[in-house]
Design a protein around this motif. Structure first.
Motif, PDB file in Angstrom:
ATOM      1  N   ALA A 247      22.886 125.234  -4.107  1.00 56.10           N
ATOM      2  CA  ALA A 247      23.712 126.257  -4.744  1.00 56.10           C
ATOM      3  C   ALA A 247      23.689 126.051  -6.258  1.00 56.10           C
ATOM      4  N   PRO A 248      23.882 127.129  -7.031  1.00 57.25           N
ATOM      5  CA  PRO A 248      23.927 126.979  -8.493  1.00 57.25           C
ATOM      6  C   PRO A 248      25.016 125.996  -8.910  1.00 57.25           C
ATOM      7  N   ARG A 249      24.870 125.414 -10.096  1.00 57.65           N
ATOM      8  CA  ARG A 249      25.860 124.467 -10.604  1.00 57.65           C
ATOM      9  C   ARG A 249      27.232 125.128 -10.681  1.00 57.65           C
ATOM     10  N   GLY A 250      28.227 124.435 -10.143  1.00 60.35           N
ATOM     11  CA  GLY A 250      29.586 124.971 -10.153  1.00 60.35           C
ATOM     12  C   GLY A 250      29.915 125.847  -8.974  1.00 60.35           C
ATOM     13  N   ALA A 251      28.923 126.101  -8.090  1.00 66.32           N
ATOM     14  CA  ALA A 251      29.159 126.938  -6.914  1.00 66.32           C
ATOM     15  C   ALA A 251      29.206 126.066  -5.665  1.00 66.32           C
ATOM     16  N   LEU A 252      29.736 126.620  -4.585  1.00 68.09           N
ATOM     17  CA  LEU A 252      29.813 125.924  -3.310  1.00 68.09           C
ATOM     18  C   LEU A 252      29.030 126.733  -2.289  1.00 68.09           C
ATOM     19  N   GLY A 253      27.994 126.106  -1.685  1.00 71.58           N
ATOM     20  CA  GLY A 253      27.136 126.802  -0.741  1.00 71.58           C
ATOM     21  C   GLY A 253      27.464 126.468   0.692  1.00 71.58           C
ATOM     22  N   VAL A 254      27.019 127.324   1.612  1.00 73.21           N
ATOM     23  CA  VAL A 254      27.373 127.149   3.015  1.00 73.21           C
ATOM     24  C   VAL A 254      26.560 126.047   3.672  1.00 73.21           C
ATOM     25  N   ALA A 255      25.320 125.826   3.228  1.00 67.94           N
ATOM     26  CA  ALA A 255      24.469 124.834   3.891  1.00 67.94           C
ATOM     27  C   ALA A 255      23.512 124.216   2.884  1.00 67.94           C
TER      28      ALA A 255
END
Length: 302
Positions: A247-255
């Motif tokens: 995920a991009p920096r500062g974001a939260l990804g699902v997997a």
């Protein structure tokens, strides 16, 4: 002397507790309690380590940490020997480093999110099939949220829309909205900044990995409310097979975690296990005790 010694023991104990908690699996059955316990343990380490140094510095006053600091402005450093001054300097330095690195992490993340939001304004679009979500026309699998104070953005790629069916997509979006609603990014910030302070210590990295996994599990639990857990479990497997990028920096990804933690998440979704009530109560009670004990030692006269 006793207070400083107890704070030093507490500091070492929090390091040992972090080692044990990073390898624990019972927290997977109650991720929110596990997250709270990690936060309490981190606070305990910071306060007890700084407090132990201040306690050693304030020994000539014989009134504990708070009492010694209260008497310091009037007397200056007249009562402090070389060892006391060194301990005071170490305490001030550690406090400054921790605060500066936390502020640096906040500034860096906020800047990265601002830049990514500007980019999304250029390349994303709305889609009636996923209301309230931004769609990026990219063939790869991606789903993440960009948290914010005023509003959070949930982003999916065109590849994700093609990869998942409607139920799986709804579960993934619920997972990302759980991240945004519960501000999991704020939970991660202190641990991420601590890794920048102590990059050479593997334990710090393991602590961050453990907290990240618990955060994902907490969002999984929120996403499966009112929905079949198999939907999210299947979506996670599809994402893992598609090998999404980070995920991009500062974001939260699902997997965006390694394959083994993803399988741990899938297994707990398909075969959930509840934490025994006594264990849950004991862990919940430990949170204020772990966080509050160093504060008590700091203000108590010795």
């Amino acid at each position: 002397m006793m207070g400083a010694a107890l704070l030093a023991v507490l500091s070492l104990g929090s390091v040992g507790g972090a080692h044990l908690l990073s390898a624990a699996r019972w927290t997977w059955r109650a991720p929110r309690i596990g997250i709270a316990l990690w936060q309490a343990l981190g606070l305990c380490w910071g306060l007890s380590t700084i407090g132990a140094l201040l306690g050693a510095a304030m020994l000539p006053y014989g009134r504990g940490v708070a009492g010694g600091l209260a008497g310091l402005p009037g007397d200056g450093a007249a009562r402090l020997g070389v060892v006391n001054l060194a301990a005071l300097l170490a305490a001030v330095t550690l406090t400054a480093v921790l605060l500066v690195m936390l502020a640096y992490a906040v500034v860096r993340v906020v800047g990265a999110r601002r830049r990514h939001r500007a980019l999304l304004a250029l390349v994303s679009r709305r889609d009636a099939a996923v209301p309230g979500t931004l769609v990026v026309d990219h063939p790869g699998a991606a789903a993440y949220c960009v948290p914010g104070v005023r509003s959070s953005k949930v982003v999916v790629s065109k590849g994700t829309l093609d990869l998942l069916d409607s139920g799986e997509l709804a579960a993934v979006l619920a997972h990302e909205r759980a991240h945004a609603r519960e501000r999991h990014d704020l939970v991660l910030l202190p641990f991420a900044s601590l890794r920048h302070v102590f990059p050479q210590f593997g334990l710090v990295g393991r602590c961050l990995d453990a907290v990240e996994l618990l955060i994902e599990m907490a969002a999984d639990d929120r996403a499966r409310h009112g929905r079949p857990p198999r939907e999210l479990a299947t979506a996670l497997l599809r994402f893992a097979a598609a090998r999404p990028g980070p995920a991009p920096r500062g974001a939260l990804g699902v997997a965006n975690t390694p394959d083994i933690p993803v399988m741990a998440r899938v297994n707990r979704l398909l075969e959930p296990e509840s934490l025994p009530r006594a264990t849950r109560a004991a862990a919940a009670a430990a949170v204020p005790v772990v966080a509050g004990l160093p504060l008590l030692l700091l203000v108590m006269p010795h």
